[in-house]
Design an enzyme around this catalytic site. Structure first.
Site, PDB file in Angstrom:
ATOM      1  N   GLY A 111      89.567  87.897 -18.140  1.00 27.55           N
ATOM      2  CA  GLY A 111      88.402  88.460 -18.831  1.00 27.55           C
ATOM      3  C   GLY A 111      88.691  89.468 -19.924  1.00 27.55           C
ATOM      4  NE  ARG A 154      87.791  82.722 -19.497  1.00 27.18           N
ATOM      5  CZ  ARG A 154      87.756  83.494 -18.413  1.00 27.18           C
ATOM      6  NH1 ARG A 154      87.435  84.764 -18.512  1.00 27.18           N
ATOM      7  NH2 ARG A 154      88.047  82.999 -17.227  1.00 27.18           N
ATOM      8  CG  ASP A 157      79.445  94.170  -9.775  1.00 27.23           C
ATOM      9  OD1 ASP A 157      78.445  94.773 -10.178  1.00 27.23           O
ATOM     10  OD2 ASP A 157      79.414  93.392  -8.813  1.00 27.23           O
TER      11      ASP A 157
HETATM   12  P1  IMP Z   1      84.362  94.264  -9.053  1.00 25.17           P
HETATM   13  O1  IMP Z   1      85.658  94.076  -8.358  1.00 25.17           O
HETATM   14  O2  IMP Z   1      83.187  94.065  -8.134  1.00 25.17           O
HETATM   15  O3  IMP Z   1      84.278  95.592  -9.789  1.00 25.17           O
HETATM   16  O4  IMP Z   1      84.211  93.099 -10.112  1.00 25.17           O
HETATM   17  C1  IMP Z   1      84.859  93.137 -11.330  1.00 25.17           C
HETATM   18  C2  IMP Z   1      85.384  91.767 -11.717  1.00 25.17           C
HETATM   19  O5  IMP Z   1      84.383  90.763 -11.528  1.00 25.17           O
HETATM   20  C3  IMP Z   1      85.715  91.752 -13.187  1.00 25.17           C
HETATM   21  O6  IMP Z   1      87.106  91.804 -13.345  1.00 25.17           O
HETATM   22  C4  IMP Z   1      85.163  90.447 -13.701  1.00 25.17           C
HETATM   23  O7  IMP Z   1      86.213  89.491 -13.755  1.00 25.17           O
HETATM   24  C5  IMP Z   1      84.196  89.967 -12.678  1.00 25.17           C
HETATM   25  N1  IMP Z   1      82.799  90.146 -13.125  1.00 25.17           N
HETATM   26  C6  IMP Z   1      81.885  90.989 -12.592  1.00 25.17           C
HETATM   27  N2  IMP Z   1      80.705  90.882 -13.207  1.00 25.17           N
HETATM   28  C7  IMP Z   1      80.857  89.958 -14.171  1.00 25.17           C
HETATM   29  C8  IMP Z   1      79.958  89.409 -15.185  1.00 25.17           C
HETATM   30  O8  IMP Z   1      78.778  89.769 -15.314  1.00 25.17           O
HETATM   31  N3  IMP Z   1      80.503  88.456 -15.989  1.00 25.17           N
HETATM   32  C9  IMP Z   1      81.793  88.036 -15.882  1.00 25.17           C
HETATM   33  N4  IMP Z   1      82.658  88.542 -14.978  1.00 25.17           N
HETATM   34  C10 IMP Z   1      82.201  89.480 -14.126  1.00 25.17           C
HETATM   35 MG    MG Z   2      88.230  90.283 -14.133  1.00 26.57          MG
END
Ligand code: IMP
Ligand code: MG
Length: 173
Positions: free
Chosen positions: A42, A161, A101
């Site tokens: 990402g 992307r 997130d």
């Molecule tokens: P976390 O571990 O819950 O903080 O999620 C973060 C990871 O989830 C990021 O590295 C993204 O790859 C993916 N992610 C979370 N939300 C989105 C979104 O809205 N679009 C695309 N990827 C997301």
């Molecule tokens: Mg990611």
């Protein structure tokens, strides 16, 4: 595949904020030869624009983790898919991530890297959901509300992307 919605952050706003972050980082890391660690996949577009806008020497490496797979909800488990090529002991490391997130992915990465005795580790993230853990990230592009977003490196199941902007993705359309 065709459920891409309205623009969340337009191209001009995006690039102007990336330039601001680059300026801040360049000031803070003058003389420190920072190593930028892009979190695949990402962060690839953000990282690429960020280092081009930074006017001090930079080195780049990549790490890959998986916490979502093809889904749009976290599995709650972070897996390391690809480790760094560099040794980071004594280095100033900046983790570059697309979005925070729950913070689970970033927390996992910071702990993994801190255990290797770098001189410092900070995080630079393009986006964060408004409820994110503020303490985790030093350089943040934008806070956004709930809802899946795509573009500028962020995907849904590997797609979308390639936009030069951030857009909502509406799974119900
Ligand atoms: P976390 O571990 O819950 O903080 O999620 C973060 C990871 O989830 C990021 O590295 C993204 O790859 C993916 N992610 C979370 N939300 C989105 C979104 O809205 N679009 C695309 N990827 C997301
Ligand atoms: Mg990611």
């Amino acid at each position: 595949m065709h459920a891409v919605g309205d623009v969340v952050v337009d191209s001009e706003t995006l690039h102007s904020r990336v330039a601001d972050l680059a300026g801040e980082i360049a000031r803070d890391y003058q003389g420190k030869d920072p190593l930028f660690v892009g979190v695949l996949k990402g962060a690839y577009m953000f990282l690429s624009d960020l280092v081009r806008a930074i006017d001090i020497p930079t080195e780049v490496d990549f790490i890959a983790v998986s916490s979502y797979g093809a889904a749009t909800a976290s599995s709650g488990v972070v897996r390391l898919l690809k480790d760094l090529d560099h040794e980071i002991e004594g280095r100033h490391v900046i983790v570059v991530e697309d979005i925070i997130d729950s913070g689970l992915t970033l927390k996992y990465l910071l702990e993994l890297l801190e255990a290797r005795d770098p001189a410092s580790v900070e995080a630079c993230c393009l986006l964060a959901r408004e409820r994110h853990q503020r303490g985790l990230v030093k350089y943040l592009g934008f806070e956004i509300p709930e809802g899946w977003v795509v573009g500028y490196g962020l995907d849904v199941g590997g797609w979308h992307r390639d936009y030069d902007e951030i857009r909502w993705y509406n799974a119900d359309v």
